[in-house]
Design a protein around this motif. Structure first.
Motif, mmCIF file in Angstrom:
data_model
loop_
_atom_site.group_PDB
_atom_site.id
_atom_site.type_symbol
_atom_site.label_atom_id
_atom_site.label_comp_id
_atom_site.label_asym_id
_atom_site.label_seq_id
_atom_site.Cartn_x
_atom_site.Cartn_y
_atom_site.Cartn_z
ATOM 1 N N ARG A 50 66.014 67.709 -59.920
ATOM 2 C CA ARG A 50 67.237 66.938 -59.665
ATOM 3 C C ARG A 50 67.587 66.966 -58.177
ATOM 4 O O ARG A 50 67.483 67.991 -57.522
ATOM 5 N N GLY A 51 67.978 65.851 -57.673
ATOM 6 C CA GLY A 51 68.382 65.768 -56.274
ATOM 7 C C GLY A 51 67.239 65.481 -55.329
ATOM 8 O O GLY A 51 67.467 65.140 -54.182
ATOM 9 N N TYR A 68 66.804 52.148 -67.331
ATOM 10 C CA TYR A 68 66.074 53.104 -66.512
ATOM 11 C C TYR A 68 66.861 54.376 -66.253
ATOM 12 O O TYR A 68 66.293 55.433 -66.053
ATOM 13 N N ARG A 69 68.187 54.243 -66.249
ATOM 14 C CA ARG A 69 68.991 55.426 -65.971
ATOM 15 C C ARG A 69 68.791 56.461 -67.045
ATOM 16 O O ARG A 69 68.696 57.648 -66.768
ATOM 17 N N CYS A 90 65.073 55.232 -52.975
ATOM 18 C CA CYS A 90 65.703 53.927 -53.221
ATOM 19 C C CYS A 90 65.577 53.568 -54.695
ATOM 20 O O CYS A 90 66.548 53.162 -55.340
ATOM 21 N N ALA A 91 64.358 53.719 -55.210
ATOM 22 C CA ALA A 91 64.102 53.348 -56.596
ATOM 23 C C ALA A 91 64.970 54.167 -57.535
ATOM 24 O O ALA A 91 65.590 53.638 -58.457
ATOM 25 N N ASN A 92 65.025 55.465 -57.266
ATOM 26 C CA ASN A 92 65.781 56.342 -58.148
ATOM 27 C C ASN A 92 67.268 55.986 -58.133
ATOM 28 O O ASN A 92 67.932 55.961 -59.174
ATOM 29 N N ILE A 93 67.781 55.692 -56.937
ATOM 30 C CA ILE A 93 69.197 55.350 -56.835
ATOM 31 C C ILE A 93 69.472 54.015 -57.518
ATOM 32 O O ILE A 93 70.437 53.867 -58.270
ATOM 33 N N LEU A 100 67.957 60.611 -49.398
ATOM 34 C CA LEU A 100 67.613 59.320 -48.803
ATOM 35 C C LEU A 100 68.211 59.177 -47.416
ATOM 36 O O LEU A 100 67.520 58.849 -46.443
ATOM 37 N N ILE A 101 69.520 59.453 -47.318
ATOM 38 C CA ILE A 101 70.206 59.261 -46.031
ATOM 39 C C ILE A 101 69.601 60.174 -44.977
ATOM 40 O O ILE A 101 69.228 59.738 -43.883
#
Lengths: 783, 783
Positions: free
Chosen positions: A245-246, A294-295, A283-286, A253-254
């Motif tokens: 996770r994370g 998908y979530r 990006c994809a995960n967010i 990303l940032i």
């Protein structure tokens, strides 16, 4: 922060009784046992009251009733757990079926169903757009900041050197780089542009580099520890079904985006490819969070992530097909054809977005473009294959050296000071890099220097042919890349070439030392990239491709990437020969690619699909409980009270329990996950009326006869997986490993003649494999 | 000749007893049953005499003792059967292990082990060489025979038109094709070359075409019926694990090679790609016979065949990477990374061999070479996508029309006269094709006409620009393919273009009608190939690519093939956009590609990996026996006599039997194949002393207590598969289908709470899927 998954079957201990029963077969004991079996197994099926006698649970048979999860949390995973691919895919199919069924009844549902069907493509579009935009932004920012180390533009500090001089009136080509608007720091501070001020420039260069590196390290340490490293080994592990996770969160990303710019600008010898794959996956995960499909489904999300890694490579090299193949060959675990098409689409969109942003100003998808159109001769294959051999050797050495260094850093005090380490490396790089023009350049500048055709407007020393160079003026554009022939070279060319060679050797040494360092890590791709046209000779190009092949063990994808990068259509055969040779040589020395070596170094639970399991062990040798362990912890389908179940949960740490008909018969009914069980029991205690510690826990569909005074039973039939995977004790481990790999299992029950004897989990298999390879089995999992 | 596999579980009938036992749970009955169970299941485990009590068969546990198959034939398959991938792979691993173990003891064995390890690569090398050589030979022969239809060379009849005029002294370009050594048939026979003799030429042209076609049909009918058709649907089926003996044999190879030349030369609108894939697979299959590793293992052989189909496409297009992707995306069933690398190598060798033979005289890998280097504008994407839509529509229509035509031929009397059908089509083609220059050409001539750059020596009308064409003389070579700009065209160009367009439309119509005809079949690739530069416009090119995408539903591999063919690096994005759109549109209309449609039409037992099974059925709905059927035919592990077993074999046609502890308990022990059982029993009757009809048949490792006077027992433990795959009755069919696909199973047993209830075979699944899709389940299997 790290929740450890304990190996949940380590104490499923072998009941002596089980084995003894099998072996010595005390007939009297058996007799008694079967009496009990017959008695108990009857219990459920006796038609009592309104309970359905048929063993089919109801008219709508489902694996687990996950769709109507009234209890939140059921069907989710904890951090650092492995997902169950079969269950996830089954969930998705249930979901899809429900939507399809509903869509027949109302128009709204039909529209919803259509939008659901297209959401995958929409998601791909968004990922492509976002990753392409980010990659473009990173390219532009890194370009500007690299120039900032040397000087500043007076027209506006946000112009980089090239843009600053864009509108310059200077027409002599030598002078074009020295336009008046662009001031080096020395010029700006001292006002002189000649002589000893070079020291000042050097000082400023080193200071900026240190500042960038320091900022990068601090940001990573403070905000997103997961943003460190290349990212590909972790993404490979995540794609194989592990949950971290994370790791792909918004902070990562940032911070990764910012520090990538900082780290590249600081002059560290690192490539953007691994980090860009990581960024694309973030990006994809967010973006997955905006799509229920998908979530809430880990397997579906991994399909998206596979596509995202293709996108990452696509934007890094401008090579969409190569990206798709990279994802297929190198990164992905589960890559159905549907994902192939979607990756293809996403990579296309990303490449297209990048092209629209046009960070390199050449309106091409690729950063550099080299054409080898001279035909090659058959005999040339010999040097190409030799280069492949050297490349393979160098690749294997690179992996070995890098892993040894990382291990040293991990096991000694050296690894305790990551910030200082980075600063020292940056300092050294910057100090040594400044004097030579080519080492001073950023990767992208160097590449464009090396690759862009020598035009009339070019100031590069590499283009310094004397103008009386034989052939017609139109063919000056025939690039230096083909400079094998006897072409008259200007006086500056040889000097430039020497400096360049030095620069590359220097960068390669730095690369060996720093791969795996704890700031947005360099990537091996870089080495090929920064060198492709480098030696003005295709032989060096081939050597570098081979090295890259030796390091990553890619073949088809590497050739395709190079193909897309260079357009060297003629050179497919030699390229393939070189990469194959390189792979063979490197494989002969050690089987692992750099990514796999890092996965093993970090002990990620990754079941390698490439290597076949060749040992002769059987399921019985791997299954828990072992002979000396206490018996397997099982639940019975009826006859246990809430208290007993809770005690079992408290006493053990396993993440799941088999459910049997009775302790004596050990006839398997199903499998229940710890997490589901805990949540359901808590839920029952809280919301179901009259549930007390002595309430019965039932996994059956129908109620057994109970006295009217007894407290209401807790029915857990809906969390029971009625179709757990089973193998027999005789099943060879090679087949078990195959099943785990191909179906993505988490655990598998071991049966003999209908009796449950043990359990095998993915971690048992990994430990067993480590043991078989004479490695420490305890190294698996976390550091 | 055709041995039908009967659906071997159609009569595994549901014992009422089984269901009843589960349902009504007569306690007394159960009690009695378990008594029996306990009694019988003990039998094996009681340590008697020297028999090992441990359930492990021996120190060297094996799935089945296949390595020391003293009985020949055990472990092989009958014609039209499906292989068991798991068993085959297990056999190979056993073999590998044995070799590795032996290699530690002697140098000879070590050398053997090394040669064994490299035999795969050696085999790939040989396949590449052989296929490349054959493809080169076919190209040369077809070229010569096509020219033979028009005339003959006086210098030697074995020269084709181009070679004949090679040494001609004519220097005018218009005259170059009309060198004195080359005589048309009319010139040769009548002696006049002008005017009305065209009729004679036409007549000779048609006659030759008919002769070639007739020869082709007769050869196929007489010697190798399997040489008919494109071959790709059958190869797909074979790769999925089906056995069709002789389909890839030496006769098929010889006849297919000859008839391919004949059929192409006869002017029929067919491509060489499908047949070349078939030819390459034949080569691979024949060469496999020289390597024990591949001769005796069906799974390993299929890996080689996957690589061979990559080779076929590689030589057909000169596109090695595209070939590998084609194999991956379109043809292969099981494609591990190892096969990827080997395919890559084989495709490389084949392409290289072809290049050395150089059948097109341009020392390029590719037949034609077109460059689109003009940048494209963003707005152009709209027409490209539109072309993708039209291409998809046309592709879907093509499939529909073709299948409808094939079905008509199959179901009516039309299909009874294949020879006449071919001759009629040939006659029509030849009659209509002769008048227009472009339709008269063979595919390869047409292609080279369309694709080769217009040089100064070129006589083609398409190159007829007026010589005052604006730009510098050096850029005349900028091909007509880029002719979108306003380029001055010579007077003949427009006429030539119109004729060309007509020719292409004509060929396409012929194509629709003849795809699937029973002589070495045309292939859809052709259509794209023969048209790429065709319209002197990239739009038509895009339309054709899209059509090809719509027909075959390829995406990535198509783009890569086009990429390798054309070097159109700039056009990746639009190409991808067009192929994806085309695929979407065509998929929306019907899910199947042309190959899948043909597989279904012919009823091959092919389990499609692309389409997900989305129905809600459970294993219990599909398994045999059904409720109304007689009980499942099982063997017991002991207690049956040779006679009883033989009677069971004679009474049933199933290809395998589950072995249980006892009829009452139905607790599963293992699975035994009919073929192995028959062979072993025959062998025992023949070679084992004292075996009579009343001898006991034992599947256990140890002997049960028997009276000393009893005849010796037949021990069949070694043919028993102790680890059959099992699922529970509750397992959803979607998961069962997934398991079958991913593991390549042949059958799977269905268990509930340790009791054997039924069996599911691959054919049951295929029938069930056909039923679910509202198709006739009986259409599966053979026509």
């Amino acid at each position: 922060m790290v929740t450890h998954t304990r190996n949940w079957c380590s104490a499923f201990n072998p009941s002596k009784c089980t084995h003894t029963a099998v072996r010595t077969c005390n007939a009297a004991h058996k007799y008694a046992e079967f009496l009990l079996v017959s008695h108990e197994s009857v219990l459920c099926f006796v038609p009592l009251g309104g309970c359905k006698a048929d063993w089919r649970p109801s008219n709508s048979p489902k694996l687990i009733d996950l769709l109507d999860d009234t209890v939140p949390g059921i069907g989710t995973y904890e951090d650092f757990n492995t997902i169950d691919w079969v269950r996830e895919k089954s969930k998705d199919r249930d979901r899809h079926r429900e939507i399809t069924n509903k869509s027949k009844h109302s128009t709204v549902a039909l529209l919803f169903s259509i939008s659901d069907a297209f959401s995958g493509w929409l998601l791909m579009l968004l990922i492509g757009l976002m990753s392409g935009a980010l990659a473009g932004g990173i390219d532009i920012a890194a370009h500007w900041m690299t120039d900032l180390k040397e000087g500043v533009c007076l027209n506006g500090f946000w112009f980089n050197h090239e843009h600053c001089c864009w509108a310059s009136n200077e027409t002599t080509f030598q002078e074009r780089d020295k336009c008046p608007q662009w001031k080096t720091w020395a010029e700006l501070m001292v006002g002189v542009s000649e002589g000893s001020v070079n020291v000042l420039n050097h000082f400023m260069y080193v200071s900026w580099a240190l500042l960038f590196a320091f900022l990068a390290v601090i940001l990573v340490r403070a905000f997103a520890p997961y943003a460190c490293g290349s990212g590909i080994p972790e993404i490979k592990t995540i794609l194989s079904g592990f949950i971290i996770r994370g790791y792909l969160g918004k902070w990562t990303l940032i911070i990764k985006t910012i520090t990538l710019v900082l780290a590249v600008s600081s002059g560290l010898s690192l490539g953007k490819e691994g980090p860009l794959v990581h960024v694309a996956c973030c990006c994809a995960n967010i973006l997955c969070h905006f799509f229920t499909k998908y979530r809430r489904n880990e397997a579906k999300r991994r399909e998206v992530l596979s596509a995202a890694s293709a996108v990452g490579v696509s934007v890094a090299f401008g090579a969409p097909i190569g990206g798709v193949l990279f994802s297929l060959e190198e990164v992905s675990y589960y890559f159905p054809l549907k994902t192939l098409w979607r990756s293809f689409f996403a990579a296309l969109v990303a490449a297209f977005t990048l092209r629209s942003i046009n960070p390199f100003g050449n309106s091409r998808l690729v950063l550099f473009y080299v054409e080898f159109h001279t035909p090659w001769h058959l005999l040339e294959l010999i040097p190409f294959v030799l280069l492949g051999i050297f490349g393979g050797l160098w690749g294997a050495f690179f992996i070995h050296a890098n892993i040894a260094w990382c291990r040293l850093r991990k096991n000694t005090r050296l690894g305790h000071y990551p910030v200082i380490e980075v600063l020292v490396v940056t300092l050294l790089t910057a100090l040594l890099a400044f004097p030579i023009e080519y080492t001073r350049m950023s990767s992208s500048e160097l590449i464009s220097e090396l690759f862009n055709d020598c035009g009339l407007l070019d100031s590069s020393k590499l283009c310094g042919y004397t103008s009386n160079s034989g052939s017609t003026s139109g063919s000056v554009n025939a690039t230096a890349a083909n400079g094998l022939g006897a072409r008259l070279a200007g006086p500056g060319l040889y000097t430039a070439m020497w400096q360049l060679a030095l620069a590359l050797v220097f960068k390669m040494l730095i690369t060996v030392a720093t791969f795996g360092i704890k700031v947005t890590d360099l990537d091996v791709f870089l080495k090929a990239k920064q060198n492709i046209r480098a030696q003005a000779s295709k032989h060096f190009f081939f050597f570098l491709i081979s090295t890259l092949g030796g390091v990553t063990r890619m073949t088809v994808s590497l050739v395709v990437i190079m193909f897309e990068l260079t357009g060297g259509l003629e050179y497919i055969v030699p390229l393939m020969a070189a990469t194959m040779t390189s792979k063979w040589v490197a494989d002969a020395l050690s089987r692992e690619s750099i990514y796999e070596a890092h996965i093993r170094l970090n002990g990620y639970p990754f079941l390698e699909a490439k290597e076949e399991f060749r040992h002769k062990t059987l399921a019985t040798d791997v299954m828990r409980p072992r002979q000396s362990d206490p018996p397997l912890s099982v639940l019975t389908q009826s006859g246990m009270s809430v208290e007993e179940v809770e005690r079992l949960i408290a006493d053990t740490t396993y993440s799941g329990f088999p459910v049997v008909i009775s302790q004596q018969s050990q006839r398997l009914v199903g499998f229940v996950l710890r997490r589901d069980l805990v949540i359901s029991l808590e839920n029952a205690r809280r919301h179901q009326e009259g549930v007390v510690s002595v309430s019965a826990v039932l996994f059956t569909e129908c109620d057994p006869p109970a006295s009217p005074s007894a407290p209401p039973a807790v029915k857990l039939h809906n969390i029971l997986d009625l179709s757990p995977f089973t193998v027999t004790v005789h099943t060879p481990m090679e087949i078990v490993v195959d099943i785990f790999r191909k179906l993505g299992l988490r655990q598998c029950l071991v049966i003999q003649n209908g009796r449950l004897l043990g359990i095998i989990t993915k971690k048992d298999i990994l430990k067993h494999m480590a043991q078989m390879a004479n490695r420490d089995p305890e190294s698996i999992l976390f550091n």
